[in-house]
Design a protein around this motif. Structure first.
Motif, PDB file in Angstrom:
ATOM      1  N   SER A   1       0.831  -1.199   0.000  1.00 40.88           N
ATOM      2  CA  SER A   1       0.000   0.000   0.000  1.00 40.88           C
ATOM      3  C   SER A   1       0.868   1.254   0.000  1.00 40.88           C
ATOM      4  CB  SER A   1      -0.912   0.001   1.239  1.00 40.88           C
ATOM      5  OG  SER A   1      -0.153   0.260   2.408  1.00 40.88           O
ATOM      6  N   THR A   2       0.219   2.402   0.011  1.00 42.81           N
ATOM      7  CA  THR A   2       0.946   3.668   0.009  1.00 42.81           C
ATOM      8  C   THR A   2       1.741   3.872   1.292  1.00 42.81           C
ATOM      9  OG1 THR A   2      -1.019   4.764   0.894  1.00 42.81           O
ATOM     10  CG2 THR A   2      -0.751   4.770  -1.493  1.00 42.81           C
ATOM     11  N   LEU A   3       1.319   3.197   2.386  1.00 42.51           N
ATOM     12  CA  LEU A   3       1.992   3.371   3.670  1.00 42.51           C
ATOM     13  C   LEU A   3       3.361   2.693   3.710  1.00 42.51           C
ATOM     14  CD1 LEU A   3       1.566   4.535   6.543  1.00 42.51           C
ATOM     15  CD2 LEU A   3       0.642   2.299   7.197  1.00 42.51           C
ATOM     16  N   ASP A   4       3.538   1.615   2.953  1.00 42.79           N
ATOM     17  CA  ASP A   4       4.770   0.827   3.028  1.00 42.79           C
ATOM     18  C   ASP A   4       6.020   1.615   2.640  1.00 42.79           C
ATOM     19  OD1 ASP A   4       4.003  -2.168   3.658  1.00 42.79           O
ATOM     20  OD2 ASP A   4       2.474  -1.419   2.321  1.00 42.79           O
ATOM     21  N   PRO A   5       6.052   2.260   1.477  1.00 46.69           N
ATOM     22  CA  PRO A   5       7.257   3.035   1.150  1.00 46.69           C
ATOM     23  C   PRO A   5       7.447   4.247   2.048  1.00 46.69           C
ATOM     24  CG  PRO A   5       5.557   3.372  -0.522  1.00 46.69           C
ATOM     25  CD  PRO A   5       5.086   2.262   0.361  1.00 46.69           C
ATOM     26  N   LEU A   6       6.338   4.799   2.562  1.00 38.67           N
ATOM     27  CA  LEU A   6       6.425   5.968   3.428  1.00 38.67           C
ATOM     28  C   LEU A   6       7.137   5.615   4.734  1.00 38.67           C
ATOM     29  CD1 LEU A   6       5.522   8.941   3.680  1.00 38.67           C
ATOM     30  CD2 LEU A   6       3.430   8.124   4.752  1.00 38.67           C
ATOM     31  N   LEU A   7       6.674   4.557   5.399  1.00 35.02           N
ATOM     32  CA  LEU A   7       7.305   4.148   6.650  1.00 35.02           C
ATOM     33  C   LEU A   7       8.690   3.563   6.410  1.00 35.02           C
ATOM     34  CD1 LEU A   7       4.342   2.487   8.606  1.00 35.02           C
ATOM     35  CD2 LEU A   7       5.155   4.841   8.694  1.00 35.02           C
ATOM     36  N   GLY A   8       8.837   2.836   5.304  1.00 40.76           N
ATOM     37  CA  GLY A   8      10.139   2.242   4.982  1.00 40.76           C
ATOM     38  C   GLY A   8      11.229   3.291   4.820  1.00 40.76           C
ATOM     39  N   GLY A   9      10.885   4.418   4.219  1.00 46.01           N
ATOM     40  CA  GLY A   9      11.864   5.485   4.038  1.00 46.01           C
ATOM     41  C   GLY A   9      12.326   6.062   5.369  1.00 46.01           C
ATOM     42  N   ILE A  10      11.393   6.232   6.312  1.00 44.79           N
ATOM     43  CA  ILE A  10      11.752   6.746   7.637  1.00 44.79           C
ATOM     44  C   ILE A  10      12.601   5.726   8.385  1.00 44.79           C
ATOM     45  CG2 ILE A  10      10.834   7.500   9.864  1.00 44.79           C
ATOM     46  CD1 ILE A  10       8.329   8.469   8.331  1.00 44.79           C
ATOM     47  N   SER A  11      12.237   4.440   8.283  1.00 47.14           N
ATOM     48  CA  SER A  11      13.010   3.383   8.937  1.00 47.14           C
ATOM     49  C   SER A  11      14.434   3.324   8.383  1.00 47.14           C
ATOM     50  CB  SER A  11      12.323   2.023   8.735  1.00 47.14           C
ATOM     51  OG  SER A  11      11.038   2.012   9.299  1.00 47.14           O
ATOM     52  N   GLN A  12      14.559   3.486   7.081  1.00 46.79           N
ATOM     53  CA  GLN A  12      15.873   3.443   6.438  1.00 46.79           C
ATOM     54  C   GLN A  12      16.761   4.584   6.932  1.00 46.79           C
ATOM     55  OE1 GLN A  12      16.258   2.434   2.182  1.00 46.79           O
ATOM     56  NE2 GLN A  12      17.213   4.453   1.923  1.00 46.79           N
ATOM     57  N   GLN A  13      16.203   5.787   6.984  1.00 47.47           N
ATOM     58  CA  GLN A  13      16.987   6.924   7.480  1.00 47.47           C
ATOM     59  C   GLN A  13      17.440   6.697   8.911  1.00 47.47           C
ATOM     60  OE1 GLN A  13      14.453  10.367   6.855  1.00 47.47           O
ATOM     61  NE2 GLN A  13      15.596  10.918   5.017  1.00 47.47           N
ATOM     62  N   SER A  14      16.568   6.135   9.735  1.00 45.45           N
ATOM     63  CA  SER A  14      16.909   5.885  11.137  1.00 45.45           C
ATOM     64  C   SER A  14      17.955   4.784  11.250  1.00 45.45           C
ATOM     65  CB  SER A  14      15.645   5.497  11.918  1.00 45.45           C
ATOM     66  OG  SER A  14      14.675   6.527  11.829  1.00 45.45           O
ATOM     67  N   ALA A  15      17.848   3.757  10.423  1.00 45.63           N
ATOM     68  CA  ALA A  15      18.832   2.666  10.441  1.00 45.63           C
ATOM     69  C   ALA A  15      20.211   3.162  10.027  1.00 45.63           C
ATOM     70  CB  ALA A  15      18.376   1.545   9.518  1.00 45.63           C
ATOM     71  N   GLN A  16      20.236   4.137   9.136  1.00 48.69           N
ATOM     72  CA  GLN A  16      21.514   4.650   8.638  1.00 48.69           C
ATOM     73  C   GLN A  16      22.264   5.469   9.677  1.00 48.69           C
ATOM     74  OE1 GLN A  16      20.402   6.576   4.955  1.00 48.69           O
ATOM     75  NE2 GLN A  16      20.393   4.645   3.818  1.00 48.69           N
ATOM     76  N   LEU A  17      21.621   5.752  10.808  1.00 47.91           N
ATOM     77  CA  LEU A  17      22.340   6.346  11.928  1.00 47.91           C
ATOM     78  C   LEU A  17      23.374   5.371  12.478  1.00 47.91           C
ATOM     79  CD1 LEU A  17      19.317   7.941  13.847  1.00 47.91           C
ATOM     80  CD2 LEU A  17      21.045   9.173  12.531  1.00 47.91           C
ATOM     81  N   ILE A  18      23.101   4.068  12.300  1.00 45.55           N
ATOM     82  CA  ILE A  18      24.000   3.013  12.781  1.00 45.55           C
ATOM     83  C   ILE A  18      24.788   2.407  11.626  1.00 45.55           C
ATOM     84  CG2 ILE A  18      24.121   0.775  13.947  1.00 45.55           C
ATOM     85  CD1 ILE A  18      23.283   3.026  15.784  1.00 45.55           C
ATOM     86  N   GLN A  19      24.075   2.087  10.527  1.00 46.73           N
ATOM     87  CA  GLN A  19      24.710   1.501   9.342  1.00 46.73           C
ATOM     88  C   GLN A  19      24.372   2.365   8.131  1.00 46.73           C
ATOM     89  OE1 GLN A  19      23.932  -2.669   8.757  1.00 46.73           O
ATOM     90  NE2 GLN A  19      24.275  -3.196  10.905  1.00 46.73           N
ATOM     91  N   PRO A  20      25.283   3.219   7.699  1.00 53.02           N
ATOM     92  CA  PRO A  20      24.999   4.205   6.642  1.00 53.02           C
ATOM     93  C   PRO A  20      24.489   3.623   5.334  1.00 53.02           C
ATOM     94  CG  PRO A  20      27.043   4.733   7.761  1.00 53.02           C
ATOM     95  CD  PRO A  20      26.624   3.395   8.271  1.00 53.02           C
ATOM     96  N   GLU A  21      24.773   2.355   5.050  1.00 48.22           N
ATOM     97  CA  GLU A  21      24.363   1.766   3.771  1.00 48.22           C
ATOM     98  C   GLU A  21      23.104   0.912   3.889  1.00 48.22           C
ATOM     99  OE1 GLU A  21      25.928   2.724   1.065  1.00 48.22           O
ATOM    100  OE2 GLU A  21      27.250   3.895   2.374  1.00 48.22           O
ATOM    101  N   TYR A  22      22.469   0.896   5.047  1.00 47.93           N
ATOM    102  CA  TYR A  22      21.316   0.017   5.267  1.00 47.93           C
ATOM    103  C   TYR A  22      20.128   0.467   4.427  1.00 47.93           C
ATOM    104  CZ  TYR A  22      18.577  -3.436   7.815  1.00 47.93           C
ATOM    105  OH  TYR A  22      17.832  -4.548   8.147  1.00 47.93           O
ATOM    106  N   LEU A  23      19.454  -0.499   3.793  1.00 48.36           N
ATOM    107  CA  LEU A  23      18.290  -0.213   2.956  1.00 48.36           C
ATOM    108  C   LEU A  23      17.066  -0.948   3.505  1.00 48.36           C
ATOM    109  CD1 LEU A  23      19.838  -0.563  -0.630  1.00 48.36           C
ATOM    110  CD2 LEU A  23      19.470   1.534   0.691  1.00 48.36           C
ATOM    111  N   VAL A  24      15.936  -0.261   3.539  1.00 48.45           N
ATOM    112  CA  VAL A  24      14.660  -0.857   3.932  1.00 48.45           C
ATOM    113  C   VAL A  24      13.718  -0.771   2.741  1.00 48.45           C
ATOM    114  CG1 VAL A  24      12.682  -0.726   5.484  1.00 48.45           C
ATOM    115  CG2 VAL A  24      14.975  -0.205   6.352  1.00 48.45           C
TER     116      VAL A  24
END
Length: 514
Positions: free
Chosen positions: A192-215
């Protein structure tokens, strides 16, 4: 309209729900209530600002981790009062559900005015076994999430009509549809439209620890497919065993006649179906090719695309075109004047909602301007973090906190933007993937949508319910939806724990452990 509803008042839980309804409905009219809430926020904001309340949290700003300080803002100042007066109209016209409801109703109004909706519902009633209709309504509500918020405007009132067609209480049908659309907001068989929206925020937050992490947008897909069937089953059981028996027999004036489909109506339905197929074909041509017109410049269909931005008028057209085709074939449309008349009638029926939307819009904006919601969310997150819980107990606590915060901040992405930079890195450091943390958040975010007056479409649902019972208030709706909220939360947590115990993948290439 005179409505008398006999309710089943037996049992401790039913007495509790009846108490919630009675107390809730003794409150002033929803318009007055939102006005009082607005005044309360103004006063509380002044107190919070005087006390110097503020919070700090880390979030991504322009691709970099930045510590953000949020301070309570008093609206009871010269600047605040000027803002209240100068932006009142802007608050109303910018109220998220307003445009969605009115634009969608242009198409839905034509489909209703020509008789398409009534004929299609009768066809559904005549061809669907009674024992399956509740599950069909809940399931359709869940699947409508693919089209973002369209389910609130289209499917919730249709759920009431479907139940009325079966000689069942329309408010039970409304509750079942609302439970699917909103309580099951994260579940779906498709992305749905929510999946890429939340995934993008999760990815940015994950990159605080692992800069290359993709969600990926498909990060929670497998779990949400399973959730679709779980929520359908729970929603069906709650509707038939708790909500509908409590409502009792509907004795209002609204009726939905179940008669056989006439030749003119059959011809109209065929024309409507063919026109809808043609419309779908055109939309596929505009969206499926990699260089399709309605895709984004980067070729994305779900992210930054004209398709997603124009989804509401597309939904309206999906009702308008078949409605006109049905009307021409069945004889209910003689000229373009009839079509315009149906649109006008649809708009005139929204008068009560417009009044409610005006005061609700002010309340939501005042809450946003004061920063009270953000302060509450950050403090809730910090409180959970301070408990030092680990493993499943901590994750369940996280789900409950997310659900509680959802009562005060309706936007799923706004809450996740606050919570993700705290919890995603924290849980990554103890071995849990960002995808798993995101999944836990989505469960909490979905389950309390249906009992929060701050949820953008709550006022819309109250307005729909008042069509069948003018005495319906916030208490009626909340008392009807609490059983769904509780059972969805319990069922989803059990599925979550089972998924964790079996260590199943969350989606393609997405797992629980780092």
């Amino acid at each position: 309209m005179s409505v008398s509803v006999k309710k089943n008042k037996n049992g401790l839980f039913n007495k509790f729900l009846n108490f919630i309804e009675v107390v809730g409905n003794k409150l002033p009219h929803p318009v007055t209530l939102f006005a009082i809430f607005s005044l309360a926020v103004i006063v509380i904001s002044a107190i919070a600002a005087a006390l110097g309340l503020e919070v700090q949290y880390e979030r991504m700003v322009d691709g970099e981790a930045t510590m953000v300080t949020v301070t309570a803002v008093s609206l009871l100042t010269a600047a605040g009062i000027r803002q209240i007066f100068s932006e009142a109209v802007k608050n109303f016209t910018g109220f998220a559900p307003l445009g969605t409801v009115l634009v969608a109703m242009l198409g839905v109004g034509v489909a209703e005015g020509t008789g398409l909706v009534q004929a299609a519902l009768r066809k559904l009633v005549l061809s669907t076994p009674r024992r399956l209709i509740t599950a069909v309504v809940v399931f359709a509500g869940i699947m409508s999430n693919v089209a973002s918020d369209a389910g609130y405007v289209v499917l919730v009132p249709l759920g009431a009509l479907v139940f009325l067609s079966f000689k069942r209480h329309p408010l039970a049908g409304l509750a079942a549809a609302f439970a699917g659309v909103s309580g099951g907001f994260s579940a779906n068989l498709m992305i749905s439209t929510l999946d890429p929206l939340l995934g993008g925020i999760s990815q940015q937050s994950a990159q605080l620890i692992q800069p290359e992490y993709l969600v990926q947008p498909t990060a929670n897909w497998y779990f949400m497919i399973a959730s679709t069937f779980l929520i359908t089953i729970i929603g069906t059981i709650v509707t038939e065993k708790i909500v509908e028996p409590r409502l009792g027999a509907y004795e209002g004036d609204s009726v939905a006649e179940i008669t056989s489909i006439s030749k003119n109506e059959s011809r109209g339905l065929i024309w409507a179906g063919l026109s809808l197929l043609a419309f779908v074909g055109v939309m596929m041509a505009l969206t499926v090719p990699s260089n399709a017109i309605l895709r984004s410049e980067a070729g994305e269909l779900l992210k930054d695309s004209a398709f997603m931005a124009g989804l509401v008028p597309i939904i309206a057209a999906a009702f308008l075109i078949p409605g006109v085709a049905y009307g021409i074939a069945s004889g209910t449309v003689k000229s373009d004047k009839d079509v315009a008349s149906f649109m006008g009638k649809a708009m005139s029926s929204m008068g009560g909602y417009l009044v409610l939307a005006f005061v609700a819009a002010q309340f939501v904006k005042y809450f946003e301007w004061s920063n009270l919601g953000t302060i509450l969310a950050v403090n809730g997150a910090e409180l959970l973090k301070a408990t030092n819980m680990t493993g499943i107990p901590m994750l369940i606590g996280f789900i409950i906190v997310a659900g509680f915060i959802n009562l005060f901040i309706g936007s799923a992405s706004a809450k996740w933007a606050i919570m993700a930079p705290v919890f995603v890195p924290m849980l990554m450091q103890i071995g849990y993937t960002p995808e798993f943390t995101q999944l836990a958040y989505r469960i909490g975010d979905s389950t309390t949508n249906i009992i929060s007056p701050l949820m953008s479409y709550f006022a819309v649902i109250v307005a729909f319910a008042q069509k069948y019972d003018k005495k319906t208030g916030i208490g009626t709706l909340i008392s009807a939806m609490i059983p769904y909220s509780i059972m969805f939360l319990i069922g989803w947590i059990l599925l979550f724990v089972l998924w964790f115990a079996l260590n199943l993948p969350l989606g393609p290439g997405a797992f629980i452990q780092m």
